[in-house]
Design a protein around this motif. Structure first.
Motif, PDB file in Angstrom:
ATOM      1  N   SER B 682      17.993  15.116  -6.931  1.00 53.73           N
ATOM      2  CA  SER B 682      19.205  15.917  -6.783  1.00 53.73           C
ATOM      3  C   SER B 682      18.911  17.330  -7.256  1.00 53.73           C
ATOM      4  O   SER B 682      18.402  17.526  -8.358  1.00 53.73           O
ATOM      5  CB  SER B 682      20.322  15.299  -7.623  1.00 53.73           C
ATOM      6  N   GLU B 683      19.239  18.316  -6.432  1.00 49.33           N
ATOM      7  CA  GLU B 683      18.990  19.732  -6.747  1.00 49.33           C
ATOM      8  C   GLU B 683      17.538  19.920  -7.214  1.00 49.33           C
ATOM      9  O   GLU B 683      17.270  20.685  -8.129  1.00 49.33           O
ATOM     10  CB  GLU B 683      19.952  20.225  -7.853  1.00 49.33           C
ATOM     11  N   GLY B 684      16.638  19.168  -6.601  1.00 48.03           N
ATOM     12  CA  GLY B 684      15.224  19.324  -6.922  1.00 48.03           C
ATOM     13  C   GLY B 684      14.768  18.587  -8.172  1.00 48.03           C
ATOM     14  O   GLY B 684      13.628  18.698  -8.582  1.00 48.03           O
ATOM     15  N   GLU B 685      15.639  17.841  -8.778  1.00 50.11           N
ATOM     16  CA  GLU B 685      15.272  17.147 -10.011  1.00 50.11           C
ATOM     17  C   GLU B 685      15.315  15.643  -9.777  1.00 50.11           C
ATOM     18  O   GLU B 685      16.272  15.123  -9.191  1.00 50.11           O
ATOM     19  CB  GLU B 685      16.274  17.530 -11.096  1.00 50.11           C
ATOM     20  N   GLU B 686      14.307  14.940 -10.253  1.00 48.25           N
ATOM     21  CA  GLU B 686      14.272  13.503 -10.020  1.00 48.25           C
ATOM     22  C   GLU B 686      14.821  12.715 -11.205  1.00 48.25           C
ATOM     23  O   GLU B 686      14.519  13.017 -12.350  1.00 48.25           O
ATOM     24  CB  GLU B 686      12.836  13.053  -9.710  1.00 48.25           C
ATOM     25  N   THR B 687      15.648  11.714 -10.893  1.00 47.54           N
ATOM     26  CA  THR B 687      16.203  10.841 -11.931  1.00 47.54           C
ATOM     27  C   THR B 687      15.916   9.403 -11.533  1.00 47.54           C
ATOM     28  O   THR B 687      16.127   9.032 -10.378  1.00 47.54           O
ATOM     29  CB  THR B 687      17.754  10.976 -11.991  1.00 47.54           C
ATOM     30  N   GLU B 688      15.473   8.609 -12.499  1.00 44.70           N
ATOM     31  CA  GLU B 688      15.295   7.189 -12.211  1.00 44.70           C
ATOM     32  C   GLU B 688      16.428   6.416 -12.880  1.00 44.70           C
ATOM     33  O   GLU B 688      16.698   6.608 -14.061  1.00 44.70           O
ATOM     34  CB  GLU B 688      13.938   6.706 -12.744  1.00 44.70           C
ATOM     35  N   THR B 689      17.129   5.568 -12.112  1.00 48.02           N
ATOM     36  CA  THR B 689      18.209   4.789 -12.703  1.00 48.02           C
ATOM     37  C   THR B 689      18.084   3.326 -12.277  1.00 48.02           C
ATOM     38  O   THR B 689      17.409   3.010 -11.295  1.00 48.02           O
ATOM     39  CB  THR B 689      19.614   5.271 -12.282  1.00 48.02           C
ATOM     40  N   HIS B 690      18.775   2.473 -13.020  1.00 48.26           N
ATOM     41  CA  HIS B 690      18.824   1.054 -12.662  1.00 48.26           C
ATOM     42  C   HIS B 690      20.221   0.709 -12.216  1.00 48.26           C
ATOM     43  O   HIS B 690      21.192   1.092 -12.865  1.00 48.26           O
ATOM     44  CB  HIS B 690      18.395   0.194 -13.854  1.00 48.26           C
ATOM     45  N   GLN B 691      20.346  -0.002 -11.118  1.00 48.69           N
ATOM     46  CA  GLN B 691      21.642  -0.302 -10.525  1.00 48.69           C
ATOM     47  C   GLN B 691      21.717  -1.775 -10.149  1.00 48.69           C
ATOM     48  O   GLN B 691      20.766  -2.326  -9.617  1.00 48.69           O
ATOM     49  CB  GLN B 691      21.849   0.547  -9.259  1.00 48.69           C
ATOM     50  N   GLY B 692      22.882  -2.376 -10.398  1.00 50.27           N
ATOM     51  CA  GLY B 692      23.056  -3.800 -10.076  1.00 50.27           C
ATOM     52  C   GLY B 692      23.258  -4.047  -8.596  1.00 50.27           C
ATOM     53  O   GLY B 692      22.796  -5.052  -8.050  1.00 50.27           O
ATOM     54  N   VAL B 693      23.986  -3.131  -7.952  1.00 52.86           N
ATOM     55  CA  VAL B 693      24.257  -3.279  -6.515  1.00 52.86           C
ATOM     56  C   VAL B 693      24.174  -1.911  -5.842  1.00 52.86           C
ATOM     57  O   VAL B 693      24.178  -0.884  -6.518  1.00 52.86           O
ATOM     58  CB  VAL B 693      25.676  -3.863  -6.246  1.00 52.86           C
ATOM     59  N   ILE B 694      24.115  -1.948  -4.504  1.00 52.00           N
ATOM     60  CA  ILE B 694      24.066  -0.699  -3.728  1.00 52.00           C
ATOM     61  C   ILE B 694      25.121  -0.761  -2.629  1.00 52.00           C
ATOM     62  O   ILE B 694      25.240  -1.778  -1.925  1.00 52.00           O
ATOM     63  CB  ILE B 694      22.669  -0.499  -3.098  1.00 52.00           C
TER      64      ILE B 694
END
Lengths: 151, 1026
Positions: B682-694
């Motif tokens: 997002s806006e050139g910045e990477e974030t790693e997240t954990h998600q239960g569902v999509i």
């Protein structure tokens, strides 16, 4: 086993038939035949699997070798498979197995693949009737009593 | 009973049809107690009457019956059949409902549904389920697969002879039962009462009820069904002959002001196509003709289906016509159908005429509405508004399915999930308050023990015992290897026998149990729970069906049937001895959802997730939220959409639980349900997240036309551009406007219908007429698809002078600039068969809605499919419209198909409801019957990876460098296909293992002595690869 053996018709021959039914459609169709009290010959025994795609051609070979005169593989109509395409795989394997049975002289006419929906108890009963008659006419399997403990 | 705010964690669902069942299952899976009430003795609703469903020709009962069983057996669902709401008091989150329960005169606890009573009942009456084409008894089951499987005595017709009582071994008949009033405390109500079919007798010009060979479409449906009156054959009621020519008359009770139903019933066009194709399949040589005004094929793959019907199945379509009357030749009972084509009166003769009956509001719904205090619209359907399509006028009461507007099965199912989501949001704090998980004693580990099998053979009253010699079967079982106990029971499923099984397990130290009785499809869970209570793993149980597949089907041959019973028991015992303890994998759930797409659907989903108490990570590719909605200014009734959008965006941005990523895209997705790892840029910045569902809500975009001088002449614009112009300028300087429909839709390249453009054109035409009634508007269309209540706006536009001109696909309008610089449109009016020449000031194109551009890449990343048009393809087109086949990933909105604002809201709520059934749990229990890899045998060929439809196997590297298959336990469904395809037989299946199946085969044919099965497994390869 490779030589074609012409089956001898026996008096009062009662064929042994094994039917693989998938849990979701054809087994339900078999139940519906019962609920509707449709009568069909005693010769068929049903073996339930989750999907027609679970039926290993080896199971069929083993049944024939052990004394089955005919084997049915039944599943959901194409497009209705609970596992999307298990029945398609069953069909591909069935075609290969049919060829093999013809090659080794047992004859592909002893096995049959049919799609039976959960609401088609009539089709199930009619198939049992018709297939039993068909196998009765073919006579005992040439393999009967020849089992050696492996193919 | 409730949480600290006094909210009650229970929901009442009114109506047990497909919508009611879906809502109930979603709620129950998410931790709410659900009461399903229905005036019918069984659930299933209208779908239970169908033979096949369009456009896939799925067998309706095949896909419905698992839902019936799941609803009937769910520990959080209580069915209240033959019941209706008497009164309601209280407020959202805390209602008390009085329910009137009619007596069914059969004890629900005792009845086993065997149906023996019906065989001897002397009274025969009209069978409503089969539309009166068949008879049923006064004691009856509505249909063979009915849930609950409990009979009902129809006291209006019962003569009280008591024969049923003498037949019932279970002692379930009770004539002294009376109607009772029950009070139920709940937090929310969902209304899903469905619809009632229009009475075709009211259209007297078609002769229904007078001419024998005039049928309703529902009667034909029953005829087409294998369980129908003629076992699936279509026969003329007058003489039992197979028809040669069949005609369908559309819009019977729809789009018809005279009968008081001005609206479109939305489903009858597809329903007729389906019946026309299936009837041909069932009847050799049959010709089928459909007479219609507009073909409303607006759903997913509907237009393709319509084309196939015409081109492949040779269904004959006669357009632009409302059949004026039907007359009969009294000698042949053939029917003459009178209609006009291009202004000329014509007559055709048919053997059968089918009336495609429309939807009326549900029976007696006015009374229900009055009791609940909800408003109905002028047609007797539930009043809703565009922003809250799932809410009735009374807070705490929600609506779904055909009761809010006529609709088909997938739209009803999607709405049902949506209504469940809305109903939950009032009582989010009380989730789980009223449901308790059953506690079982700790499991005894039996691994390594010699098998000790117990066999219980059921008489099922006289259902089995009346044909088979049950005591001898039990005696026989005692002689089988590994059997240490066998007995026969009157009813093995009864409460006391189950208690007994539990005791015998403990006393005799049984470690395997076999029950020989009815069908495992309905009864396995009951007995598995008995095993759990006895401290055994539930998979140490095997069941064999000596009723449905033996005593009931060999009634005239008791001796050989008993012999077959022996074989079936022998097979079951052989398998039981090899059964192993199975434990479903447990996955921990990350309590957060990823929502892809920040348009209306995505934002709605994020907000609903937050209301339910979960975090949402909302990823939007643009710099601001809003998606396509940013370009839509007003609704059909003038609603202010931009104002709404501003409030919605603010709500999302102010919500602490919602994390918005703009100018964002997904870089990487891995993992599976419960715990996906997602990398967002997002806006050139990477974030790693954990998600239960999509949740996939990627939206769509407007097609940029290449036709009709678009982009070359500034007077040519799309509907969205035109709408923007009207909204910004507030007026329009023009004398004449031409609108062209289906620009980029329903073409060879893009064969689908964009669903919304007909209505959008009507909306903008009405807007112009409001600004200046003097402006001439020509709307050039192919089929006007203003389905449901939108039809009224079409009528209003026609009344206000908008000229609707139908053109055929092959006669597309020609647009050019004439020598005076004017736009010139030439079109052949198909109805008048005249060429029109118009010089408009503006040409407005109803451009297609396209799938979002990034769908293809996303589809690869998530490993979920797209259809041929680039929209996402759901797990099942009828019953799982919001799920993907891959667990834990859902879809909604335009990602699925172009659709209206209110449909997007419904679907977004629905996708959240589906997601909540996972998020609400701490751990997720996978399937226990799954594939297991023996790593020592696996050679890492990857055939299993290609075989699996669910993405369960993948290849992994072992420490020694070997590559082997690894099955994701959370994804495997247990079909067993990989096990068959595995070259080295390295994959085996739980409960349906190769050795287990072979042992059954071997014991089926006992006359041959053979060595044990396991040794031969390695040799399978040669056979399968031949």
């Amino acid at each position: 086993m490779t030589e074609a053996m012409a089956p001898a018709k026996e008096e009062g021959f009662q064929p042994s038939i094994l039917a693989f039914c998938c849990n979701w459609c054809s087994y339900a169709g078999a139940d519906l035949a019962g609920v509707s009290r449709l009568q069909y010959p005693v010769n068929v025994k049903v073996l339930r699997v989750m999907c027609s795609g679970r039926v290993d051609p080896y199971f069929v070979m083993r049944a024939l070798e052990l004394g089955a005169d005919g084997v049915l593989i039944t599943g959901c109509e194409i497009g209705d498979c609970h596992y999307i395409s298990g029945n398609v795989k069953a069909k591909e394997r069935f075609e290969r197995l049919s060829k093999l049975l013809d090659q080794i002289g047992i004859g592909s006419e002893r096995i049959r693949l049919e799609w039976i929906s959960a609401s088609d108890g009539i089709k199930f009963a009619e198939l049992m009737e018709e297939f039993t008659e068909h196998i009765t006419n073919l006579g005992p399997s040439p393999l009967k009593g020849s089992a050696t403990g492996g193919v | 009973m409730s949480d600290e705010e006094g909210k009650i964690g229970a929901v009442m669902v009114v109506g047990g049809g497909i919508a009611g069942m879906q809502a109930a299952l979603d709620l129950a899976d998410t931790g709410y107690l659900v009461y399903v009430i229905d005036s019918s003795p069984s659930i299933g609703g209208a779908m239970a009457q169908l033979d096949k469903t369009f456009p896939t020709h799925d067998c309706a009962m095949c896909i419905l019956s698992p839902k019936l069983v799941a609803t009937g057996r769910h520990h959080n669902v209580k069915l209240m059949m033959a019941s209706e709401i008497d009164a309601i008091e209280g407020e959202p989150g805390n209602f008390t409902v009085s329910v009137k329960r009619k007596a069914r005169y059969v004890d629900e606890e005792k009845c086993t549904g065997c149906g023996l009573c019906t065989l001897r009942c002397p009274v025969e009456v009209r069978d409503e389920y089969n539309q009166g084409l068949k008879l049923r008894k006064a004691i009856y089951l509505k249909y063979p697969q009915a849930v609950p499987p409990v009979l009902t005595i129809d006291r209006d017709n019962c003569i009280g002879c008591g024969v049923c009582e003498t037949q019932c071994v279970a002692g379930a008949i009770n004539f002294s039962r009376e109607e009772e009033l029950v009070k139920v405390d709940i937090g929310s109500v969902i209304l899903a009462p469905g619809f009632s079919g229009f009475d075709p007798g009211l259209k007297s010009e078609y002769g229904y009820g007078v001419f024998k060979n005039v049928l309703s479409s529902v009667e034909l449906e029953r005829m087409l069904s294998a369980t129908g009156p003629y076992r699936g054959m279509v026969l003329r009621p007058s003489d039992g002959r197979m028809p040669k020519r069949m005609a369908f008359i559309q819009c019977v009770g729809s789009r018809d002001v005279q009968v008081g139903n001005p609206y479109c019933s939305s489903v009858c066009c597809m329903f007729a196509i389906k019946e026309a194709i299936i009837a041909k399949e069932h009847t050799p040589g049959l010709e089928t003709h459909i007479f219609f005004m507009d073909m409303r094929a607006f759903g997913k793959e509907f237009d393709e289906y319509y084309i196939r019907a015409e081109e492949e199945h040779r269904v004959v379509f006669t357009r632009n016509t409302r059949v004026s009357s039907v007359s009969e030749n009294p000698e042949t009972n053939n029917l003459h159908l009178w209609y006009s084509e291009h202004g000329k009166m014509r007559r055709e003769e048919y053997d059968i005429v089918v009336l495609s009956v429309g939807f009326d509001s549900p029976k007696d719904v006015e009374k229900l509405a009055e009791k609940l205090g909800i408003e109905l619209n002028e047609h007797g359907f539930c009043q809703t508004d565009m922003f809250t399509p799932l809410d009735t006028s009374k807070p705490g009461i929600y609506v779904c399915g055909a009761f809010s507007s006529p609709k088909d099965i997938p739209d009803s199912v999607a709405q049902a999930s949506g209504a469940a989501c809305r109903a939950m949001s009032d009582i989010a704090g009380a989730r789980g308050a009223l449901v308790t998980a059953k506690e079982y004693p700790p499991e005894i580990d039996v691994s390594g023990q010699e098998p000790k099998v117990g066999v219980f053979v059921c008489h099922c009253g006289i259902n089995i015992g009346g044909v088979l010699d049950v005591p001898s079967l039990a005696e026989y079982a005692k002689t089988l290897p590994n059997v240490v106990h066998a007995e026969d029971n009157l009813y093995t499923c009864s409460q006391d026998t189950q208690q007994r099984i539990s005791e015998v397990v403990r006393e005799k130290g049984l470690n395997r149990v076999v029950v020989a009785s009815c069908t495992p499809r309905t009864h396995t869970t009951i007995f598995q729970n008995t095993l759990k209570e006895a401290g055994l793993n539930p998979y140490l149980f095997e069941m064999t069906n000596i009723r449905d597949q033996c005593s009931w089907v060999h009634m005239n041959d008791p001796e050989r049937a008993t012999e077959k019973g022996r074989t079936l028991i022998r097979m079951a015992v052989a398998k039981a001895a090899l059964l192993e303890q199975l434990r479903p994998a447990e996955v921990e759930i990350v309590k957060s959802a990823l929502v892809i797409g920040g348009g209306l659907s995505g934002m709605t989903a994020a907000l609903e997730l937050s209301k339910a108490g979960f975090d949402a990570h909302l990823v939007e590719k643009d710099s601001e939220l809003g998606g396509l909605l940013r370009r839509i200014h007003y609704g059909l009734s003038g609603e202010d959409l931009q104002g709404f959008l501003k409030r919605l965006v603010k709500q999302v941005e102010d919500d602490d639980r919602i994390h918005v990523y703009t100018n964002a895209e997904l870089k990487e997705v891995s993992g599976s349900v419960g715990n996906f790892t997602v990398v967002i840029d997002s806006e050139g910045e990477e974030t790693e997240t954990h998600q239960g569902v999509i949740i996939v809500a990627t939206g769509g975009e407007e097609y940029e036309p290449t036709e009709y001088l678009y982009g070359k002449d500034p007077r040519v614009m799309t509907q969205l551009e035109f709408e923007e112009k009207l909204a910004k300028e507030g007026e329009i300087d023009a004398k004449c406007i031409v609108m062209v429909h289906c620009v980029g839709s329903r073409t060879a390249e893009r064969p689908y219908c964009s669903r919304v453009c007909c209505t959008e054109s009507v909306k903008n035409a009405l807007r112009v007429k409001e600004m200046d009634p003097g402006i001439a508007i020509y709307s050039l269309f192919r089929d006007m698809r203003t389905y449901g209540f939108r039809e009224e706006f079409y009528r209003e536009a026609a009344e206000k002078g908008v000229v609707f001109v139908r053109f055929l696909e092959e006669n597309e309008p020609v647009v050019r600039v004439d020598d005076q610089g004017r736009l010139e449109v030439i079109v052949l009016d198909d109805i008048l068969q005249e060429e029109l020449l118009i010089n408009p000031d503006y040409l407005v194109l109803a451009a297609a809605t396209l799938p979002a551009r990034g769908n293809e890449e996303l589809s690869r990343m998530l490993k979920v499919p797209l259809n041929s048009q680039g929209f996402f393809l759901e797990a099942h087109m009828k019953l799982r419209p919001l799920d993907f086949a891959t667990d834990g990933i859902f879809l909604c909105g335009l990602a699925h198909l172009p659709k209206f604002f209110e449909e997007n809201v419904s679907q977004a709520c629905g996708a959240v409801s589906r997601a909540l059934s996972i998020l609400s749990q701490d751990t997720l229990e996978g399937e226990a019957i799954i594939a297991v890899v023996d790593e020592s045998k696996c050679r890492g060929c990857g055939v299993c990876v290609d075989t699996c439809e669910f993405g369960a196997p993948s290849l992994k590297q072992l420490e020694d460098g070997r590559q082997v298959s690894h099955i994701d336990e959370a994804l495997c469904k247990g079909c067993g296909s990989c096990s068959v395809n595995c070259c080295n037989k390295a994959i085996s299946m739980g409960y349906f293992g190769t050795g287990q199946i072979l042992s059954m085969i071997e014991s089926c044919f006992p006359e041959t002595e053979t060595p044990p099965a396991e040794k031969e497994v390695a040799e399978v390869k040669e056979v399968t690869e031949t």
